[in-house]
Write an enzyme that holds these catalytic residues in place. Structure first.
Site, PDB file in Angstrom:
ATOM      1  N   SER A 151       0.290  -1.455   0.227  1.00  0.00           N
ATOM      2  CA  SER A 151      -0.219  -0.375  -0.608  1.00  0.00           C
ATOM      3  C   SER A 151       0.502   1.382   0.220  1.00  0.00           C
ATOM      4  CB  SER A 151      -0.416  -0.142   1.427  1.00  0.00           C
ATOM      5  OG  SER A 151      -1.464   1.389   1.239  1.00  0.00           O
ATOM      6  N   TYR A 164      -2.551  -0.591  10.075  1.00  0.00           N
ATOM      7  CA  TYR A 164      -2.740  -1.656   8.178  1.00  0.00           C
ATOM      8  C   TYR A 164      -1.745  -0.325   7.611  1.00  0.00           C
ATOM      9  CZ  TYR A 164      -3.806  -1.006   3.193  1.00  0.00           C
ATOM     10  OH  TYR A 164      -4.553  -1.513   2.054  1.00  0.00           O
TER      11      TYR A 164
END
Ligand SMILES: NC(=O)c1ccc[n+]([C@@H]2O[C@H](COP(=O)([O-])OP(=O)(O)OC[C@H]3O[C@@H](n4cnc5c(N)ncnc54)[C@H](OP(=O)(O)O)[C@@H]3O)[C@@H](O)[C@H]2O)c1
Length: 259
Positions: A151, A164
């Site tokens: 990500s 995350y």
């Protein structure tokens, strides 16, 4: 040599086995389809049986070799059991794609142990354990490809990166550690880094047209990502063509990260 045989030498996945976690939805589903259509026998792993069966049904109808295993990758036992069952279908994978992920994003101060544990288990520990299950076999056979989906938050913090972002940062480091260990034996380990991709993972954000337009404007291409945008990069990283590419983070983000 015809151009077809030249391209097949570089990119064909004929005779390879692939395991794609999260292969029933979004980016994982598109990658599973791309690997299968490039010739690999593909096993997809996720929890929801209906989505798994639908994906495999579409691939087999297209003449591909595909199967599914339903498993929860949120526990160590679950991951090991999934690995065992997946390898029993076509044999041990030559290509491992870790796309299964959760996106739980409470503000940092409200982050609970449960959110932290689930995020680390699915996003980081499952890819690590699957690597431990299959990396040594790939090295022994002299060919392997490990591809993680990370990500933007692995590289910088924004929109409440929280646990995350930590899990994805760890995943990038995991790819480098695996690359260090196994690249001398023909096993390359890399990550694909998405921008904002319209998938069920970010359903809430995708439902806000103003936010979607704002994110599209942050790319250089001028639109948000589609799961299909990952097909070419995944086939490249899974194929012989990428033998000298390892330990790398490859951004498939329409220029989001450099704008
Ligand atoms: N979409 C984006 O904008 C974006 C951006 C950056 C990074 N990513 C990353 O890209 C990857 C794929 O995301 P996506 O957008 O394609 O998401 P998605 O469409 O929601 O797909 C997620 C997949 O993971 C599976 N999964 C989730 N929890 C699981 C568990 N405990 N055990 C087994 N399987 C599980 C899901 O199936 P079940 O729920 O049925 O188990 C599904 O197949 C993720 O790692 C995500 O973090 C996505």
């Amino acid at each position: 040599m015809t151009s077809q045989s030249y391209l097949a030498d570089l990119f064909s996945l004929q005779g390879r086995n692939a395991l794609v976690t999260g292969g029933s939805s979004g980016i994982g589903r598109a990658i599973a389809g791309a690997l299968a259509r490039a010739g690999a026998s593909v096993v997809i792993v996720a929890r929801g049986e209906a989505e798994l069966a639908a994906t495999v049904g579409e691939l087999t109808a297209d003449g591909c070799r595909a199967a599914w295993v339903s498993a929860d990758l949120g526990s160590r036992d679950g991951v090991r059991e999934a690995a065992r069952r997946a390898a029993a279908v076509f044999g041990e994978p030559d290509i491992l794609v870790n796309s299964a992920g959760v996106n739980l994003r409470p503000p940092m101060g409200e982050l609970t142990d449960e959110v932290w544990d689930t995020t680390m288990a699915v996003n980081l520990e499952a890819p690590y354990l699957l690597g431990q299950c299959f990396g040594p076999g790939m090295a022994e056979r002299g060919f392997g490809r490990i591809i993680h989906i990370t990500s933007q938050q692995a590289h910088r913090a924004f929109v409440q990166s929280g646990a995350y972002g930590v899990s994805k940062g760890g995943l990038e480091s995991l790819a480098r550690s695996q690359a260090e260990a196994w690249s001398p034996y023909g096993v390359t380990c890399n990550t694909l880094v998405p921008g904002f991709v319209m998938t069920p993972l970010n359903r809430r954000l995708s439902a806000d047209p103003a936010r979607v337009a704002e994110l599209a404007a942050r790319t250089l291409v001028g639109r948000n990502g589609l799961a299909e945008d990952f097909a070419g990069a995944a086939v490249f990283l899974a194929s012989r063509a990428s033998a000298y590419v390892t330990g790398q983070s490859i951004f498939v983000d329409g220029g989001f990260s450099v704008h």
